[in-house]
Write an enzyme that holds these catalytic residues in place. Structure first.
Site, PDB file in Angstrom:
ATOM      1  N   CYS A 198       0.763  -1.314   0.334  1.00  0.00           N
ATOM      2  CA  CYS A 198      -0.057  -0.052  -0.161  1.00  0.00           C
ATOM      3  C   CYS A 198       1.243   1.179  -0.021  1.00  0.00           C
ATOM      4  CB  CYS A 198      -0.380  -0.558   1.214  1.00  0.00           C
ATOM      5  SG  CYS A 198      -1.554   1.503   1.910  1.00  0.00           S
TER       6      CYS A 198
ATOM      7  N   CYS B 198      -0.481   3.959  -7.008  1.00  0.00           N
ATOM      8  CA  CYS B 198      -0.961   2.989  -5.684  1.00  0.00           C
ATOM      9  C   CYS B 198      -2.440   1.647  -6.795  1.00  0.00           C
ATOM     10  CB  CYS B 198      -2.719   3.970  -6.322  1.00  0.00           C
ATOM     11  SG  CYS B 198      -4.427   4.060  -5.710  1.00  0.00           S
TER      12      CYS B 198
END
Length: 287
Positions: free
Chosen positions: A82, A202
């Site tokens: 992440c 992302c």
């Protein structure tokens, strides 16, 4: 909180893979394809996602809870798949002597450093675009790390706040999504027309990579992180044979989510490419 993956098996020592939601599954998919022999636990903190617009302190607390949980499951190595957690929490957690870390040789790795290590080799013009969440962009982690490895490269960042909700609601293949995909890409390239490489910073964004490539054309290289992180992990385990020896290798995959598993399972297969069967983990909101 104390849901155990394989409590009956003392030799179970999987690699932990954490994400605020679903996006980390795109990284996990690449890791599993590259290193299929290892045991893995994936945890998505979907009940508290998205992390992108939350404060440093909140993201640190959430990530800390997750890392604590992984170590209690017997993971010697945890990957923060992440960007927001890697940007806002990784260093703080690494620098603290964690009370729950039974073994000081346990490790936590993120996705930003392995990405920036190779990013400079991908550009001919020396101009790179970074697309990510508000949290990742505001942290400045990519420009800071890039300046260490590639001081001559110009980095231009842009937050794309509409992309994650469009993807998570399965709206990313609609004409409405095209508007927001094109809007951010046009804004990035207007800010620096020498950009020849764009990093999708992302882990959700690979789901719209084809649309991004179509919009920018063949002269601009689009990079997603799954393969980069998988290759970096492979090299890490080769360089650290003691860590490699501690990880169990039965090719098992366990999935956990902080939300309702049925909801997670239905969306997760979109990111992972295979059917997913998750169990629930509950983290108390208090800290």
């Amino acid at each position: 909180m104390d849901t155990q993956a394989h409590p009956h098996n003392s030799t179970y020592a999987p690699i932990g893979i954490f994400d605020s939601g679903y996006g980390g599954l795109t990284v996990f998919k690449s890791i599993k394809e590259t290193l299929p022999q290892y045991d893995y636990i994936y945890l998505g903190d979907n009940a508290r996602a998205p992390y992108g617009n939350r404060s440093f302190e909140t993201i640190y607390q959430y990530t800390f809870q997750a890392v604590e949980w992984f170590f209690k499951q017997g993971c010697p190595l945890v990957i923060l798949a992440c960007n927001t957690a890697s940007a806002k929490a990784l260093r703080s957690i690494q620098q603290k002597k964690l009370p729950f870390m039974d073994n000081p040789d346990n490790r936590i790795l993120g996705v930003i450093r392995p990405t920036t290590e190779i990013l400079g080799t991908c550009t001919n013009t020396g101009h790179i675009g970074i697309l990510g969440t508000h949290g990742t962009v505001q942290s400045n982690s990519y420009p800071i790390e890039m300046s260490k490895f590639w001081p001559g490269v110009t980095v231009h960042q842009l937050a794309c706040p509409m992309w994650v909700p469009l993807i998570e609601n399965n709206e990313h293949n609609t004409p409405g999504a095209d508007y927001f995909i094109n809007k951010y890409l046009d804004e990035l390239l207007a800010a620096d027309n020498k950009i020849d490489t764009i990093l999708l910073a992302c882990t959700h964004y690979p789901l719209i990579q084809e649309k991004i490539e179509k919009r920018v054309g063949p002269s601009i290289k689009i990079l997603s992180q799954g393969d980069i992180v998988a290759q970096s992990l492979q090299q890490y385990l080769q360089r650290h044979p003691q860590m490699n020896a501690r990880i169990s290798k039965n090719s098992t995959l366990d999935f956990f989510t902080t939300e309702q598993p049925d909801n997670f399972n239905s969306k997760a297969s979109l990111f992972f490419g295979n059917e997913v069967n998750a169990s629930n983990v509950h983290f108390s909101s208090g800290y």
